[in-house]
Design an enzyme around this catalytic site. Structure first.
Site, short mmCIF file in Angstrom:
data_model
loop_
_atom_site.label_atom_id
_atom_site.label_comp_id
_atom_site.label_asym_id
_atom_site.label_seq_id
_atom_site.Cartn_x
_atom_site.Cartn_y
_atom_site.Cartn_z
N ARG A 202 78.99 20.65 47.29
CA ARG A 202 78.11 21.64 48.35
C ARG A 202 76.85 22.29 47.55
O ARG A 202 77.24 23.05 46.56
CB ARG A 202 78.87 22.70 48.99
CG ARG A 202 79.81 22.25 50.11
CD ARG A 202 80.32 22.98 51.09
NE ARG A 202 79.09 23.24 51.92
CZ ARG A 202 79.50 24.38 53.06
NH1 ARG A 202 80.25 25.20 53.08
NH2 ARG A 202 78.27 24.50 53.76
N ASP B 244 74.26 33.23 50.41
CA ASP B 244 74.66 32.05 49.59
C ASP B 244 73.67 31.95 48.35
O ASP B 244 74.33 31.32 47.47
CB ASP B 244 74.52 30.82 50.18
CG ASP B 244 75.74 30.74 51.30
OD1 ASP B 244 76.91 30.15 51.16
OD2 ASP B 244 75.50 31.27 52.51
N GLN C 128 81.53 29.84 62.87
CA GLN C 128 82.35 30.71 62.16
C GLN C 128 82.46 32.10 62.51
O GLN C 128 83.47 32.84 62.17
CB GLN C 128 81.72 30.71 60.59
CG GLN C 128 81.40 29.36 59.87
CD GLN C 128 80.29 28.78 59.80
OE1 GLN C 128 79.77 28.70 61.22
NE2 GLN C 128 79.78 27.97 59.08
#
Length: 351
Positions: A87, A241, A200
């Site tokens: 990822r 992130d 999520q």
């Protein structure tokens, strides 16, 4: 409060991960015994959340060391590159893998190759202990700021995606703030954005809030303006992130939209992230690679087609929130407010 299942644990050479694809309907543990297992768990989102992805990478390297005793530093570097390719957007994975390679290189040069697996395991557990301390520090910074802004009362908080213990391990970042506020009797209500297309918020954040007994509603992303126009939200907390030098922040798709709406209505918008989520090699958000995921995550839900056959979908997993739409970035070192390059480097000790 119902029993909490650990999202990551290591025992006897097996990395056990709570399968977050199955939540909230099932609590299934996936056993990882090889580096390939760890790679697939990250890529297929058995595990997700930038910090926990990073820790999975550490234990994935331990699995490689266990199966490849006597491997050279170049082989370890290739193993790290392999895991990092699972990822690309979250910087934590590369950050932790780089530190693993540095540790391994030191052990090999010192003639202690036989200790690599044990040292990696110890390193992984140390990072889990550290993030609990750091996230608690961030939660206290956020709590202090809210009390200074609004006085000591119960707050109505909004969040996006999932940033709790499922994403981080022992304690969450943005959702850790909410949990800490609730433990201190400072939560009136929480609005958890469902976070399409992977849900999520609806699946994971609500799962965590229900476990803790926090009063909350799941809301769709289209409700952002309604909630803030009607003054139902005091403040917003999201995770990150990747945060670059000028404060631009990559987070789950929808974060940028939420920040723009919040700025329009004057609602404080905070990013909560450890310094491991900061990318000091990138100057601005345009340099952040955005992961494009399988279009079927949009076209189908739980293997049931919901869009007409023959249609296609564009599925960016992240977007970049401009620094000028962020009220403050909270890291373990303090609050970055206002969000400028100078303040970011000063608070994180990089100036």
């Amino acid at each position: 409060m119902s029993k909490v299942v650990s999202p990551l644990s290591w025992k006897d050479g097996v990395l056990s991960l709570l399968d977050q694809r199955k939540l909230p309907l099932e609590e299934i543990i996936v056993e990882n015994k090889t580096i390939e297992d760890a790679y697939n768990s990250i890529k297929d989102m058995v595990v997700r959340g930038a910090p926990l992805i990073g820790y999975t990478g550490i234990f994935g390297m331990a699995l490689f060391a266990r199966a490849n005793r006597g491997a050279s530093i170049n082989e370890y570097k290739k193993a790290a590159e392999y895991l990092n390719s699972s990822r690309p957007t979250a910087v934590n994975l590369a950050y932790e893998l780089d530190r693993c390679v540095e540790l391994i290189d030191q052990l090999i040069n010192a003639g202690n190759s036989e200790k690599i697996e044990d040292e990696l395991i110890s390193f992984g557990h140390a990072q889990l202990d550290l993030i609990h301390r750091d996230n608690l520090a961030m939660a206290n910074i956020a709590m202090k700021d809210l009390i200074e802004r609004f006085g000591k009362r119960k707050y109505r908080i909004m969040t996006l995606c999932n940033t709790g213990y499922l994403a981080c391990g022992p304690m969450g970042t943005a959702l850790g703030v909410i949990s800490h506020l609730f433990e201190n009797d400072l939560i009136e209500h929480v609005y958890a954005s469902e976070t399409r297309p992977y849900m999520q918020g609806a699946r994971l954040t609500s799962y965590e809030l229900k476990k803790q007994g926090v009063p909350h509603d799941i809301v769709v992303e289209g409700s952002f303006s309604y909630l803030m126009k009607n003054k139902l939200v005091d403040a917003i907390f999201i995770g990150a992130d990747r945060i670059v030098k000028n404060g631009d922040t990559a987070n789950k798709i929808g974060s940028s939209t939420l920040s723009i709406v919040a700025k329009h209505y004057g609602v404080p918008f905070f990013v909560v992230a450890p310094t491991s989520s900061f990318d000091f090699t990138s100057e601005e958000g345009s340099e952040i690679p955005i992961e494009m995921r399988d279009e079927n995550e949009i076209l189908s839900f739980r293997d049931q087609r919901v869009a007409p056959e023959g249609t296609s979908a564009l599925n960016p997993s992240f977007d970049v929130t401009d620094a000028n739409c962020i009220t403050g970035i909270i890291c373990e070192s303090g609050m970055i407010d206002p969000v400028t390059r100078e303040n970011l480097l000063k608070v994180t000790g990089q100036e």
